[in-house]
Design an enzyme around this catalytic site. Structure first.
Site, PDB file in Angstrom:
ATOM      1  N   SER A 133       0.836  -1.196   0.000  1.00 33.08           N
ATOM      2  CA  SER A 133       0.000   0.000   0.000  1.00 33.08           C
ATOM      3  C   SER A 133       0.877   1.254   0.000  1.00 33.08           C
ATOM      4  O   SER A 133       1.711   1.407  -0.884  1.00 33.08           O
ATOM      5  CB  SER A 133      -0.956  -0.034   1.188  1.00 33.08           C
ATOM      6  OG  SER A 133      -1.995   0.913   1.051  1.00 33.08           O
ATOM      7  N   ASP A 296      -8.889  -6.939  -4.388  1.00 30.46           N
ATOM      8  CA  ASP A 296      -8.592  -5.563  -3.987  1.00 30.46           C
ATOM      9  C   ASP A 296      -9.395  -4.584  -4.844  1.00 30.46           C
ATOM     10  O   ASP A 296      -9.207  -4.511  -6.057  1.00 30.46           O
ATOM     11  CB  ASP A 296      -7.094  -5.300  -4.156  1.00 30.46           C
ATOM     12  CG  ASP A 296      -6.610  -4.032  -3.469  1.00 30.46           C
ATOM     13  OD1 ASP A 296      -7.443  -3.146  -3.193  1.00 30.46           O
ATOM     14  OD2 ASP A 296      -5.393  -3.931  -3.215  1.00 30.46           O
ATOM     15  N   HIS A 325      -8.055  -5.328  -0.072  1.00 28.28           N
ATOM     16  CA  HIS A 325      -6.748  -4.688   0.036  1.00 28.28           C
ATOM     17  C   HIS A 325      -5.987  -5.111   1.290  1.00 28.28           C
ATOM     18  O   HIS A 325      -4.768  -5.294   1.263  1.00 28.28           O
ATOM     19  CB  HIS A 325      -6.952  -3.171   0.031  1.00 28.28           C
ATOM     20  CG  HIS A 325      -5.683  -2.385   0.053  1.00 28.28           C
ATOM     21  ND1 HIS A 325      -4.752  -2.434  -0.963  1.00 28.28           N
ATOM     22  CD2 HIS A 325      -5.181  -1.517   0.980  1.00 28.28           C
ATOM     23  CE1 HIS A 325      -3.743  -1.631  -0.682  1.00 28.28           C
ATOM     24  NE2 HIS A 325      -3.962  -1.063   0.488  1.00 28.28           N
ATOM     25  N   ASP A 326      -6.689  -5.277   2.384  1.00 27.93           N
ATOM     26  CA  ASP A 326      -6.042  -5.638   3.650  1.00 27.93           C
ATOM     27  C   ASP A 326      -5.488  -7.056   3.680  1.00 27.93           C
ATOM     28  O   ASP A 326      -4.881  -7.451   4.682  1.00 27.93           O
ATOM     29  CB  ASP A 326      -7.018  -5.465   4.819  1.00 27.93           C
ATOM     30  CG  ASP A 326      -6.862  -4.127   5.528  1.00 27.93           C
ATOM     31  OD1 ASP A 326      -5.974  -3.344   5.133  1.00 27.93           O
ATOM     32  OD2 ASP A 326      -7.623  -3.864   6.477  1.00 27.93           O
TER      33      ASP A 326
END
Length: 354
Positions: A133, A296, A325-326
């Site tokens: 990220s 994501d 995303h995590d």
């Protein structure tokens, strides 16, 4: 435990020069005599330098980050409340905190500040830079750093869940979160008392972010339409979850720092002042492991595929997970295997191979 070093001064891209600049960091393993076995870990938006806390499964013998071979180092980003210079830092000239006088910080500012900090620690070259990220943005910027003889300062890179520049989609998410903070009456144009910050705005911003960090399947699978029967208002379970996440961030983070860091992320563009985007990506010659996440929605897999299309020595690995995303903070065993396996086989000069 995190440590802090101090740089006598540092000039940001906007022209602001600060004195006595602290940089918080944490290390694992030992730097070799040549100073070239460093593995740099770049943390995400609200992360800190303690890799063992949020990426512990990647840290250890025979894992992606192996302190028996690597000098693993993570430096806190400028603008963060975890020890590096930020709006909360006391200005040595005035004796007051910088607050709204804190400069605009770019991704390149972070890399330049951290480059000087690494050199102060004795690092002459970095064997591998890895991060997800926001950390992945810094990883890509590190690819352009060179030594005095023009050789790459970083020998290999692992950008995770990121693209080569922040898109309008991602900037839009960041701006919406900032507006949530600005709309809190306690914001006061950033001049709020530190003992009475705009917690409602920051909590709302975090709730918005959490929706973008997960996926529809992840939230539906975990919460569905379940209600919290034990709570008087009986909110939906996903509502309760988001409120909890908002409160957790409020308890550990500063709103002005959050604004500063999201604005830093918006500056991410490897081609800025360097040339045409695809050509700039093609100039990154280091071996690269690009990790994408198939669910994501914030930094979609197409962005990692684009990187691999243009980076000359890139390998794409896909982290398959429903958690969005995590996932790079959730699917740790699989991620560690990906990175460790790639590092063992990457075409990195033997003098700096970890």
């Amino acid at each position: 435990m995190p440590q802090t070093l101090t740089l006598p001064q540092f000039t940001f891209e906007d022209g602001t020069t600060l004195r006595d600049v602290p940089v918080a960091y944490q290390t694992w393993g030992t730097l070799n005599a040549a100073g070239d076995n460093a593995v740099l870990v770049c943390h995400a938006l609200t992360g800190d330098p303690d890799v063992s806390d949020w990426w512990g499964a990647l840290l250890g013998r025979d894992r992606a980050l192996d302190p028996t071979e690597d000098f693993v180092v993570c430096l806190n980003v400028p603008g963060s409340p975890y020890g590096t210079v930020s709006p909360l830092t006391v200005n040595p000239k005035t004796g007051a905190r910088y607050r709204t006088d804190f400069p605009i910080v770019t991704t390149r500012d972070t890399v330049q500040l951290h480059r000087r900090a690494l050199e102060q620690l004795g690092v002459r070259r970095v064997a591998c830079a890895v991060g997800g990220s926001m950390g992945g943005m810094h990883v890509l910027e590190w690819a352009f750093e060179t030594t005095d003889d023009g050789a790459p300062f970083v020998q290999s890179i692992v950008p995770i869940a990121v693209g080569g520049r922040h898109s309008a989609w991602q900037i839009g998410w960041s701006e919406a979160q900032r507006q949530a903070i600005y709309s809190d009456p306690k914001w006061q144009d950033g001049e709020y008392p530190l003992d009475d910050p705009p917690t409602s705005g920051l909590s709302t911003a975090r709730m918005m972010a959490m929706v973008s960090y997960r996926s529809r399947d992840s939230l539906d699978g975990r919460f569905g339409r379940e209600r919290m029967e034990e709570q008087s208002e009986k909110p939906y379970a996903v509502e309760s979850y988001l409120r909890h996440q908002g409160k957790k961030l409020v308890d550990r983070f500063d709103p002005q720092c959050y604004v500063t860091l999201t604005k830093q992320m918006d500056t991410h563009d490897v081609s800025r002042d360097r040339g045409e985007y695809e050509a700039v990506l093609a100039s990154i010659e280091q071996p690269a492991l690009v990790v994408g996440i198939d669910s994501d929605v914030l930094y979609p897999l197409s962005e990692q595929q684009e990187l691999v299309q243009h980076l000359p020595q890139a390998t794409l690995e896909i982290l398959s997970s429903p958690h969005g995303h995590d996932s790079f903070l959730i699917e740790l065993e699989e991620l560690s295997e990906m990175v460790a396996g790639w590092r063992a086989n990457a075409n990195v000069p033997s003098s700096v191979a970890a």
